[in-house]
Design a protein around this motif. Structure first.
Motif, short mmCIF file in Angstrom:
data_model
loop_
_atom_site.label_atom_id
_atom_site.label_comp_id
_atom_site.label_asym_id
_atom_site.label_seq_id
_atom_site.Cartn_x
_atom_site.Cartn_y
_atom_site.Cartn_z
N ASP A 203 0.84 -1.19 0.00
CA ASP A 203 0.00 0.00 0.00
C ASP A 203 0.88 1.25 0.00
N PRO A 204 0.76 2.11 -1.02
CA PRO A 204 1.60 3.32 -1.06
C PRO A 204 1.35 4.27 0.11
N HIS A 205 0.21 4.17 0.78
CA HIS A 205 -0.05 5.03 1.93
C HIS A 205 0.94 4.78 3.07
N ASP A 206 1.52 3.58 3.09
CA ASP A 206 2.51 3.25 4.11
C ASP A 206 3.84 3.96 3.89
N LEU A 207 3.97 4.68 2.77
CA LEU A 207 5.21 5.38 2.44
C LEU A 207 5.14 6.88 2.74
N GLU A 208 4.14 7.31 3.47
CA GLU A 208 3.94 8.75 3.65
C GLU A 208 5.12 9.46 4.30
N ASP A 209 5.94 8.77 5.06
CA ASP A 209 7.09 9.41 5.69
C ASP A 209 8.42 8.84 5.16
N LEU A 210 8.41 8.43 3.90
CA LEU A 210 9.62 7.89 3.28
C LEU A 210 10.64 9.01 3.06
N GLY A 211 11.85 8.81 3.57
CA GLY A 211 12.89 9.83 3.44
C GLY A 211 13.61 9.80 2.12
N LEU A 212 13.89 8.59 1.60
CA LEU A 212 14.70 8.48 0.39
C LEU A 212 14.28 7.26 -0.42
N ALA A 213 14.15 7.47 -1.71
CA ALA A 213 13.94 6.37 -2.66
C ALA A 213 15.09 6.39 -3.65
N ILE A 214 15.66 5.21 -3.91
CA ILE A 214 16.76 5.08 -4.86
C ILE A 214 16.28 4.16 -5.98
N LEU A 215 16.23 4.70 -7.20
CA LEU A 215 15.68 3.97 -8.34
C LEU A 215 16.67 3.97 -9.50
N ASP A 216 16.54 3.00 -10.38
CA ASP A 216 17.32 2.98 -11.61
C ASP A 216 16.55 3.69 -12.71
N GLY A 217 17.23 4.58 -13.44
CA GLY A 217 16.64 5.20 -14.61
C GLY A 217 17.00 4.36 -15.84
N GLN A 218 16.09 4.31 -16.81
CA GLN A 218 16.35 3.50 -18.00
C GLN A 218 17.24 4.23 -19.00
N PHE A 219 17.00 5.53 -19.20
CA PHE A 219 17.83 6.37 -20.05
C PHE A 219 17.52 7.82 -19.71
N ALA A 220 18.31 8.74 -20.25
CA ALA A 220 18.09 10.16 -19.99
C ALA A 220 18.35 10.98 -21.23
N VAL A 221 17.77 12.17 -21.25
CA VAL A 221 17.86 13.09 -22.38
C VAL A 221 18.75 14.27 -21.98
N ALA A 222 19.81 14.47 -22.74
CA ALA A 222 20.79 15.51 -22.39
C ALA A 222 20.22 16.92 -22.54
N VAL B 273 16.75 9.66 -5.48
CA VAL B 273 18.03 9.41 -6.14
C VAL B 273 17.75 8.48 -7.32
N ILE B 274 18.23 8.87 -8.49
CA ILE B 274 18.08 8.03 -9.67
C ILE B 274 19.48 7.64 -10.14
N VAL B 275 19.70 6.35 -10.24
CA VAL B 275 20.99 5.82 -10.69
C VAL B 275 20.88 5.61 -12.19
N LEU B 276 21.85 6.14 -12.93
CA LEU B 276 21.77 6.14 -14.38
C LEU B 276 23.09 5.72 -15.01
N ASP B 277 23.01 4.81 -15.94
CA ASP B 277 24.18 4.39 -16.72
C ASP B 277 24.55 5.54 -17.67
N ARG B 278 25.76 6.05 -17.55
CA ARG B 278 26.17 7.20 -18.39
C ARG B 278 26.18 6.86 -19.88
N ASN B 279 26.15 5.58 -20.21
CA ASN B 279 26.08 5.18 -21.62
C ASN B 279 24.65 5.17 -22.16
N LYS B 280 23.69 5.51 -21.31
CA LYS B 280 22.28 5.51 -21.71
C LYS B 280 21.76 6.94 -21.87
N LEU B 281 22.61 7.83 -22.36
CA LEU B 281 22.20 9.21 -22.62
C LEU B 281 21.89 9.38 -24.10
N VAL B 282 20.80 10.07 -24.39
CA VAL B 282 20.49 10.45 -25.76
C VAL B 282 20.48 11.97 -25.82
#
Length: 186
Positions: A84-103, A128-137
């Motif tokens: 349940d996302p309601h249980d995250l109401e006081d979440l301090g930090l989320a760390i996720l992987d990004g698939q790619f990014a646009v310069a 925080v989004i973790v991104l592979d530097r080779n996945k930039l367009v």
């Protein structure tokens, strides 16, 4: 024949010559792609860190609740992802992987399969989004081409922390979502 049918018949009888769509120019950025991306993130009020900088930064923040779904930082979670996302109401930090990014604008594509819960990047206080530097367009045109065939039911571009401004030009960071965005280039 009814009035409706007469009107539709008249419309169908109109001959419209076929026109081809214009060619979309192949927009390109000049300069270093990674540097352009970093400048875009900074311009969006985000921050870019190396892996070492992130590892030094994290303990200094003293987050009580951390969820990491990143393949690079799996052991950093202090809680498990609830149903349940309601249980995250006081979440301090989320760390996720990004698939790619646009310069050109710093937009990072996040897909449903990497989010756990769709609310996660919005409900957390810091992201925080973790991104592979080779996945930039270079451009959004290229980014949209990458997501064109996606099978996921949900995805989004994130380009910085949440922001809003009023007519008096007062900028508020973190008004509707994460107060900060840090991108870790790996």
């Amino acid at each position: 024949m009814s009035s409706r049918e007469k009107i539709l018949s008249a419309i169908r009888g109109i001959s419209i010559p076929q026109k081809s769509l214009p060619d979309v120019p192949d927009f390109r950025l000049s300069g270093d792609l990674e540097e352009g991306f970093i400048q875009s993130i900074l311009g969006n009020k985000g921050e870019v860190l190396s892996m070492d900088e992130f590892i030094r930064w994290l303990p200094s923040m003293h987050f009580s609740k951390v969820i990491s779904l990143s393949s690079h930082f799996k052991n950093y979670s202090t809680i498990t992802l609830p149903e349940d996302p309601h249980d995250l109401e006081d979440l301090g930090l989320a760390i996720l992987d990004g698939q790619f990014a646009v310069a050109e604008n710093g937009a990072i594509w996040l897909e449903d399969s990497n989010l756990g819960l769709r609310a996660l990047p919005f409900i957390t206080e810091h992201l925080v989004i973790v991104l592979d530097r080779n996945k930039l367009v270079e451009t959004m045109h290229q980014g949209y081409n990458l997501i064109g065939g996606a099978k996921s039911g949900f995805g989004l571009f994130i380009a910085g922390p949440s922001k809003t401004a009023d007519i008096e030009q007062s900028l508020v960071i973190g008004a509707h979502g994460a107060k900060s965005l840090r991108v870790v280039l790996v």
